[in-house]
Design an enzyme around this catalytic site. Structure first.
Site, short mmCIF file in Angstrom:
data_model
loop_
_atom_site.label_atom_id
_atom_site.label_comp_id
_atom_site.label_asym_id
_atom_site.label_seq_id
_atom_site.Cartn_x
_atom_site.Cartn_y
_atom_site.Cartn_z
N LYS A 42 0.81 -1.19 0.00
CA LYS A 42 0.00 0.00 0.00
C LYS A 42 0.86 1.26 0.00
O LYS A 42 0.41 2.33 -0.35
CB LYS A 42 -0.89 0.04 1.24
N GLY A 43 2.11 1.11 0.41
CA GLY A 43 2.97 2.26 0.65
C GLY A 43 3.21 3.18 -0.52
O GLY A 43 3.39 4.38 -0.35
N GLU A 98 7.89 1.82 -6.15
CA GLU A 98 7.98 1.43 -4.74
C GLU A 98 8.21 2.66 -3.87
O GLU A 98 8.81 3.63 -4.31
CB GLU A 98 9.12 0.42 -4.58
N ASP A 99 7.72 2.58 -2.64
CA ASP A 99 7.88 3.71 -1.73
C ASP A 99 9.29 3.83 -1.19
O ASP A 99 9.85 4.91 -1.14
CB ASP A 99 6.86 3.65 -0.59
N ASP A 102 14.88 -0.53 1.45
CA ASP A 102 15.59 -0.63 2.74
C ASP A 102 16.65 -1.71 2.58
O ASP A 102 17.69 -1.48 1.97
CB ASP A 102 14.55 -0.96 3.82
N LYS A 130 17.26 3.93 1.24
CA LYS A 130 18.09 3.86 2.44
C LYS A 130 19.31 3.01 2.11
O LYS A 130 19.34 1.81 2.40
CB LYS A 130 17.32 3.22 3.60
N PHE A 151 13.18 5.89 10.80
CA PHE A 151 11.86 5.29 10.57
C PHE A 151 10.96 6.40 10.06
O PHE A 151 10.62 7.32 10.81
CB PHE A 151 11.30 4.68 11.84
N ASP A 158 3.83 3.99 6.29
CA ASP A 158 3.08 3.83 7.53
C ASP A 158 3.91 3.18 8.63
O ASP A 158 5.00 2.67 8.40
CB ASP A 158 1.87 2.94 7.28
N ARG A 164 -0.23 7.14 6.87
CA ARG A 164 -0.08 7.15 5.41
C ARG A 164 -0.57 8.46 4.78
O ARG A 164 -0.07 8.88 3.76
CB ARG A 164 -0.86 6.00 4.78
#
Length: 179
Positions: A42-43, A98-99, A102, A130, A151, A158, A164
Site C-alpha cells: 500500500k505504501g 515502490e515507496d 531498505d 536507504k 523510521f 506507515d 499514510r
C-alpha cells in the site's frame, strides 16, 4: 506536524517537485513504448498516483501487494505476495513503483520473479532509498531521495497502518515504535 513526528524530513513541496522530475526522466525512456507500471501496495499508492500523472507515454497500470514486513518495524526475511498482478508481464517492459528500498530483499526477489515470468525489462522507481541498510545487491534505476536510516512515515508510508495520509515525509518518534 503530527504529534508522533520527531521532525519533517521532506516537505510536500519538495516531494511534488522531485516526483515530477523523476517522472519526466522515465517518460523519455519509454516515449515509444507502452510499459506496465506496477505499484507496490500500500505504501507506494500516493507516490504512484503522483508519478503516473506526469507520464505522457502510454501506460498500463497494475498493482501488487508484496511485503517482507508485518506490523513491526523490522523485515521478516520472507517475501509475501498478498495480491498478485492481474496482467501478464511476459514480453512486457515493467516499471516497479515502490515507496522505499531498505534491505532490498523485497525488490530483489520481486524483480527476479518478474523476469522469471517473462518480463522483457524491469526497472525500479523508488521514492526513498536507504543505502546504508542495503543487504541485497539491488539499486533503483530512478530514485527521488536518498535518506538516512530513520523510521519514516507519511506520503503513503506507515507504521502499523497509521500515518499514510500525511502530506510530507516525517521521522516517527522512537517511543511510538519501541513500545
Amino acid at each position: 506536524m503530527h504529534k508522533d513526528c520527531e521532525r519533517i524530513m521532506l516537505t510536500e513541496e519538495a516531494l511534488c517537485a522531485r516526483v515530477e522530475e523523476v517522472a519526466k526522466e522515465v517518460d523519455v525512456r519509454y516515449a515509444e513504448k507502452r510499459p506496465l507500471v506496477v505499484g507496490i501496495l500500500k505504501g507506494s499508492i500516493i507516490f504512484y498516483a503522483d508519478f503516473i500523472r506526469h507520464l505522457s507515454c502510454p501506460v498500463e497500470l497494475d498493482f501488487m501487494a508484496v511485503s517482507s514486513y508485518g506490523s513491526g518495524a523490522v523485515s521478516s526475511g520472507k517475501l509475501n505476495i498478498k495480491k498478485d498482478l492481474d496482467k501478464s508481464v511476459a514480453g512486457r517492459d515493467v516499471i516497479i513503483v515502490e515507496d522505499i528500498i531498505d534491505s532490498g530483499f523485497t525488490l530483489a526477489n520481486l524483480k527476479a520473479l518478474l523476469y522469471d515470468r517473462g518480463a522483457n525489462s524491469v526497472i525500479i522507481v523508488t521514492l526513498l532509498n536507504k543505502k546504508e541498510r542495503r543487504e541485497y545487491d539491488i539499486e533503483p534505476d530512478y530514485n527521488c531521495f536518498d535518506i538516512e536510516n530513520e523510521f519514516v512515515i507519511g506520503y503513503g508510508l506507515d507504521y502499523d497502518e497509521r500515518y499514510r495520509n500525511l502530506p510530507y515525509i516525517g521521522i516517527l518518534k522512537r517511543e511510538v515504535y519501541e513500545k
